[in-house]
Design a protein around this motif. Structure first.
Motif, short mmCIF file in Angstrom:
data_model
loop_
_atom_site.label_atom_id
_atom_site.label_comp_id
_atom_site.label_asym_id
_atom_site.label_seq_id
_atom_site.Cartn_x
_atom_site.Cartn_y
_atom_site.Cartn_z
N ARG A 86 -4.48 -10.14 24.64
CA ARG A 86 -4.26 -11.53 24.30
C ARG A 86 -4.39 -12.35 25.59
O ARG A 86 -3.48 -12.43 26.39
N GLY A 87 -5.59 -12.92 25.79
CA GLY A 87 -5.84 -13.66 27.03
C GLY A 87 -5.90 -12.71 28.22
O GLY A 87 -6.64 -11.73 28.24
N GLY A 88 -5.08 -12.98 29.20
CA GLY A 88 -5.00 -12.11 30.38
C GLY A 88 -3.92 -11.08 30.29
O GLY A 88 -3.61 -10.41 31.29
N MET A 89 -3.30 -10.91 29.13
CA MET A 89 -2.21 -9.96 28.95
C MET A 89 -2.66 -8.85 28.01
O MET A 89 -3.45 -9.05 27.08
N ALA A 90 -2.16 -7.64 28.26
CA ALA A 90 -2.45 -6.46 27.45
C ALA A 90 -1.24 -6.15 26.58
O ALA A 90 -0.10 -6.27 27.02
N LEU A 91 -1.53 -5.72 25.34
CA LEU A 91 -0.49 -5.35 24.38
C LEU A 91 -0.56 -3.84 24.17
O LEU A 91 -1.43 -3.37 23.42
N PRO A 92 0.28 -3.06 24.82
CA PRO A 92 0.20 -1.59 24.71
C PRO A 92 0.39 -1.12 23.27
O PRO A 92 1.28 -1.58 22.55
N GLN A 93 -0.49 -0.20 22.85
CA GLN A 93 -0.46 0.47 21.54
C GLN A 93 -0.72 -0.48 20.38
O GLN A 93 -0.62 -0.07 19.22
N ALA A 94 -1.11 -1.73 20.64
CA ALA A 94 -1.31 -2.68 19.54
C ALA A 94 -2.56 -2.33 18.73
O ALA A 94 -2.56 -2.42 17.50
N GLY A 95 -3.64 -1.95 19.39
CA GLY A 95 -4.87 -1.63 18.68
C GLY A 95 -4.73 -0.39 17.81
O GLY A 95 -5.20 -0.35 16.66
N LEU A 96 -4.07 0.65 18.33
CA LEU A 96 -3.89 1.88 17.56
C LEU A 96 -2.97 1.65 16.38
O LEU A 96 -3.20 2.17 15.27
#
Length: 333
Positions: A86-96
């Motif tokens: 999301r923008g310059g931030m990563a969301l761990p495990q969100a895609g899986l």
């Protein structure tokens, strides 16, 4: 018996579907499901932490080397991006988690379990309920909002620090200007004519110094009254001048044409001679005439007397003629 291809074992079996119950196939299926279950367990743990309000692990700065990793979905037969962005931030495990909670993964999981004859009790371990994913999404939104608030507070603190530094700088400059404009005690101007440096002091006071207290304009009244400088005339360098006198740079001047100018490099004739020498080096060194001196002066009589072949006729004719002439010469002797 029909030929059956097993995509999990990557080989064809001539025993039909009985291959699905073989020991090798069951072992490979168990190992593949264990790897998938580990990834699913890690994703569900991250979802539980985000839903409980753990804002530190739900949002991280995006790093391509770390957050572009993919996880192989055994049921769907394709790679799935593990983390979201999301923008310059990563969301761990969100895609899986999004993939595991989707209807496509649920449908492909049912097909895979039916084709591979896997244990029914293990199917729920590779699925994520929709309600759990919704709680994870809400926790991620709260973490993003908290991160934005922290960033705004940090920006405001930095702006306040910058404003304080500018205010201190202005106060320092104002205090320096007040010290320069205050007259010294007991040193008033005389009643008569102003001193010789009065104009210079007035022009200096009229200048506005910068933040460092230095003058922004040069002092043109630097010479005291009554002092004169001696003019020694314009100094010109001997020859053609230099860059200070406005002369043309040496690389733009045209060289004078003189007959004594030496030619740079070999001439065309020397080049042809060298080229011929290079060709002769490729020939065999023991050939006839290799050591012949081409610079020696020879006349037309250097050819042998039996050399009819040099001019015209066949070789056997010249041989017989040579023998005839040599016999006549012997008789004369």
């Amino acid at each position: 018996m029909a030929v059956h291809y097993c995509g999990l074992c990557r080989r064809s079996s001539f025993s039909g579907r009985r291959h699905l119950y073989s020991a090798g196939h069951r072992r490979r299926l168990r190992e593949a499901l264990e790897r998938l279950q580990e990834e699913v367990a890690a994703a569900r743990a991250a979802a539980a932490a985000a839903a409980a309000g753990g804002e530190c692990g739900a949002v991280r700065p995006y790093d391509p080397a770390e957050h572009d990793r993919r996880v192989w979905c055994l049921c769907c037969g394709r790679g799935v991006r593990r983390d979201g962005r999301r923008g310059g931030m990563a969301l761990p495990q969100a895609g899986l988690l999004r993939h595991l909670a989707g209807p496509e993964h649920r449908r492909e999981t049912a097909r895979f379990w039916r084709e591979q004859r896997a244990e029914t009790a293990l199917r729920e371990r590779v699925l994520v309920p929709a309600e759990e994913y919704e709680r994870f999404a809400q926790g991620v939104e709260r973490a993003l909002a908290a991160h934005r608030r922290r960033e705004e507070e940090r920006i405001q603190q930095m702006a306040a620090a910058i404003r304080d530094a500018e205010q201190r700088q202005r106060e320092t400059v104002r205090a320096a200007l007040q010290l320069q404009t205050e007259p010294e005690p007991g040193a008033g101007p005389p009643s008569g004519s102003p001193p010789a440096g009065a104009e210079r002091d007035s022009s200096r006071d009229a200048e506005q110094p910068g933040p460092s207290g230095m003058q922004t304009r040069p002092d043109l009244n630097w010479m005291e009254s009554g002092q004169a400088l001696t003019f020694i005339g314009h100094q010109e360098a001997e020859g053609k001048g230099n860059v200070h006198t406005g002369a043309k740079p040496p690389w733009l001047t045209e060289e004078e044409e003189d007959g004594s100018k030496q030619q740079i490099g070999p001439s065309y004739e020397e080049f042809l001679k060298q080229k011929e020498k290079q060709k002769l080096k490729k020939l065999p060194p023991e050939r006839v005439g290799a050591n012949f001196d081409h610079t020696s002066q020879t006349g037309d009589s250097w050819l042998p007397s039996f050399g009819r072949v040099w001019n015209h006729g066949r070789r056997w004719q010249s041989r017989h003629q040579f023998r005839t002439e040599s016999g006549e010469k012997k008789k004369k002797r």
